[in-house]
Design an enzyme around this catalytic site. Structure first.
Site, PDB file in Angstrom:
ATOM      1  N   HIS A  62       0.816  -1.218   0.000  1.00  0.00           N
ATOM      2  CA  HIS A  62       0.000   0.000   0.000  1.00  0.00           C
ATOM      3  C   HIS A  62       0.850   1.269   0.000  1.00  0.00           C
ATOM      4  O   HIS A  62       1.919   1.295   0.593  1.00  0.00           O
ATOM      5  CB  HIS A  62      -0.884   0.050   1.252  1.00  0.00           C
ATOM      6  CG  HIS A  62      -1.715  -1.162   1.449  1.00  0.00           C
ATOM      7  ND1 HIS A  62      -1.944  -1.692   2.693  1.00  0.00           N
ATOM      8  CD2 HIS A  62      -2.382  -1.955   0.585  1.00  0.00           C
ATOM      9  CE1 HIS A  62      -2.719  -2.756   2.588  1.00  0.00           C
ATOM     10  NE2 HIS A  62      -2.995  -2.941   1.316  1.00  0.00           N
ATOM     11  N   LYS A  72       6.367   6.773   6.716  1.00  0.00           N
ATOM     12  CA  LYS A  72       5.866   5.922   7.795  1.00  0.00           C
ATOM     13  C   LYS A  72       7.017   5.557   8.718  1.00  0.00           C
ATOM     14  O   LYS A  72       8.138   5.318   8.264  1.00  0.00           O
ATOM     15  CB  LYS A  72       5.274   4.622   7.237  1.00  0.00           C
ATOM     16  CG  LYS A  72       4.059   4.816   6.367  1.00  0.00           C
ATOM     17  CD  LYS A  72       3.541   3.481   5.854  1.00  0.00           C
ATOM     18  CE  LYS A  72       2.318   3.690   4.972  1.00  0.00           C
ATOM     19  NZ  LYS A  72       1.802   2.434   4.441  1.00  0.00           N
ATOM     20  N   TYR A 132       1.969   2.455  13.651  1.00  0.00           N
ATOM     21  CA  TYR A 132       2.448   3.281  12.553  1.00  0.00           C
ATOM     22  C   TYR A 132       2.341   4.750  12.929  1.00  0.00           C
ATOM     23  O   TYR A 132       1.287   5.185  13.384  1.00  0.00           O
ATOM     24  CB  TYR A 132       1.538   3.176  11.332  1.00  0.00           C
ATOM     25  CG  TYR A 132       1.385   1.896  10.632  1.00  0.00           C
ATOM     26  CD1 TYR A 132       1.814   1.780   9.315  1.00  0.00           C
ATOM     27  CD2 TYR A 132       0.740   0.808  11.205  1.00  0.00           C
ATOM     28  CE1 TYR A 132       1.615   0.618   8.605  1.00  0.00           C
ATOM     29  CE2 TYR A 132       0.539  -0.356  10.503  1.00  0.00           C
ATOM     30  CZ  TYR A 132       0.977  -0.449   9.202  1.00  0.00           C
ATOM     31  OH  TYR A 132       0.776  -1.596   8.501  1.00  0.00           O
ATOM     32  N   ASP A 168      -6.366  -6.864  -0.676  1.00  0.00           N
ATOM     33  CA  ASP A 168      -4.955  -7.076  -1.015  1.00  0.00           C
ATOM     34  C   ASP A 168      -4.794  -8.162  -2.082  1.00  0.00           C
ATOM     35  O   ASP A 168      -3.912  -8.063  -2.936  1.00  0.00           O
ATOM     36  CB  ASP A 168      -4.150  -7.426   0.231  1.00  0.00           C
ATOM     37  CG  ASP A 168      -3.999  -6.237   1.161  1.00  0.00           C
ATOM     38  OD1 ASP A 168      -4.235  -5.089   0.723  1.00  0.00           O
ATOM     39  OD2 ASP A 168      -3.654  -6.442   2.332  1.00  0.00           O
TER      40      ASP A 168
END
Length: 180
Positions: A62, A72, A132, A168
């Site tokens: 992603h 991130k 995250y 996904d």
């Protein structure tokens, strides 16, 4: 903090320098000044968690399209995961390369992934969780994904996934139009 470069330009495995005494351990896991001195994103606008009850759960690959690209900083807060970044920045010296870091709650290490990279992971233990820190908020219209096993990249996953979500599983293969 110790910054270990990866095969992706601007991506680092970050290990805390643990101080230990009779009370236990203490470590700094983030410092805006140190990140800024290295030219890394030092402001986090959103934080997320991902819990994964089953070993072999795969999420990814992603990213968010520009102008909503996101850096991130990812850390395992429980268990272990095989965390992967894939460089989709056409002007990067590591364009179309990937790097992986095994994130482990016991090591308290993290993976810094710069904007313009796709991200995914495979859990290596039951009951794994990730935290995250994101540089930009999630924008649904900017969300993109690529197939986790796209032969264009040949990511070396430690094992095939035991569980993968429908979203996904339906991600497309790489083309310049999908990931400019």
């Amino acid at each position: 903090m110790i910054f270990h470069p990866t095969a992706i330009a601007g991506a680092f495995e970050i290990e805390p320098e643990m101080l230990q005494d009779e009370r236990g351990t203490f470590a700094r896991t983030f410092c805006a000044e140190i990140f800024g001195e290295r030219g890394l994103v030092a402001e986090w606008r959103q934080c997320n968690i991902s819990t994964n009850p089953r070993r072999g759960t795969l999420r990814g690959m992603h990213w968010q399209a520009e102008p909503h690209g996101e850096a991130k900083l990812v850390r395992a807060t429980r268990g272990r995961v095989y965390d992967v970044a894939l460089d989709l920045r056409p002007k990067s010296p590591s364009y179309r390369n990937w790097a992986a870091v095994e994130l482990d709650e016991r090591r308290a290490n993290a993976f810094y992934i710069p904007p313009g990279c796709a991200h995914g992971f495979l859990t290596l233990e039951d009951d794994s969780a990730l935290f995250y820190q994101m540089s930009t908020p999630y924008v649904p219209g900017a969300a993109r994904c690529l197939r986790w096993d796209d032969p264009a990249f040949a990511i070396d996953w430690p094992s095939p996934p035991a569980l993968i979500g429908a979203r996904d599983a339906a991600c497309p293969d790489f083309t310049e139009e999908v990931a400019p």
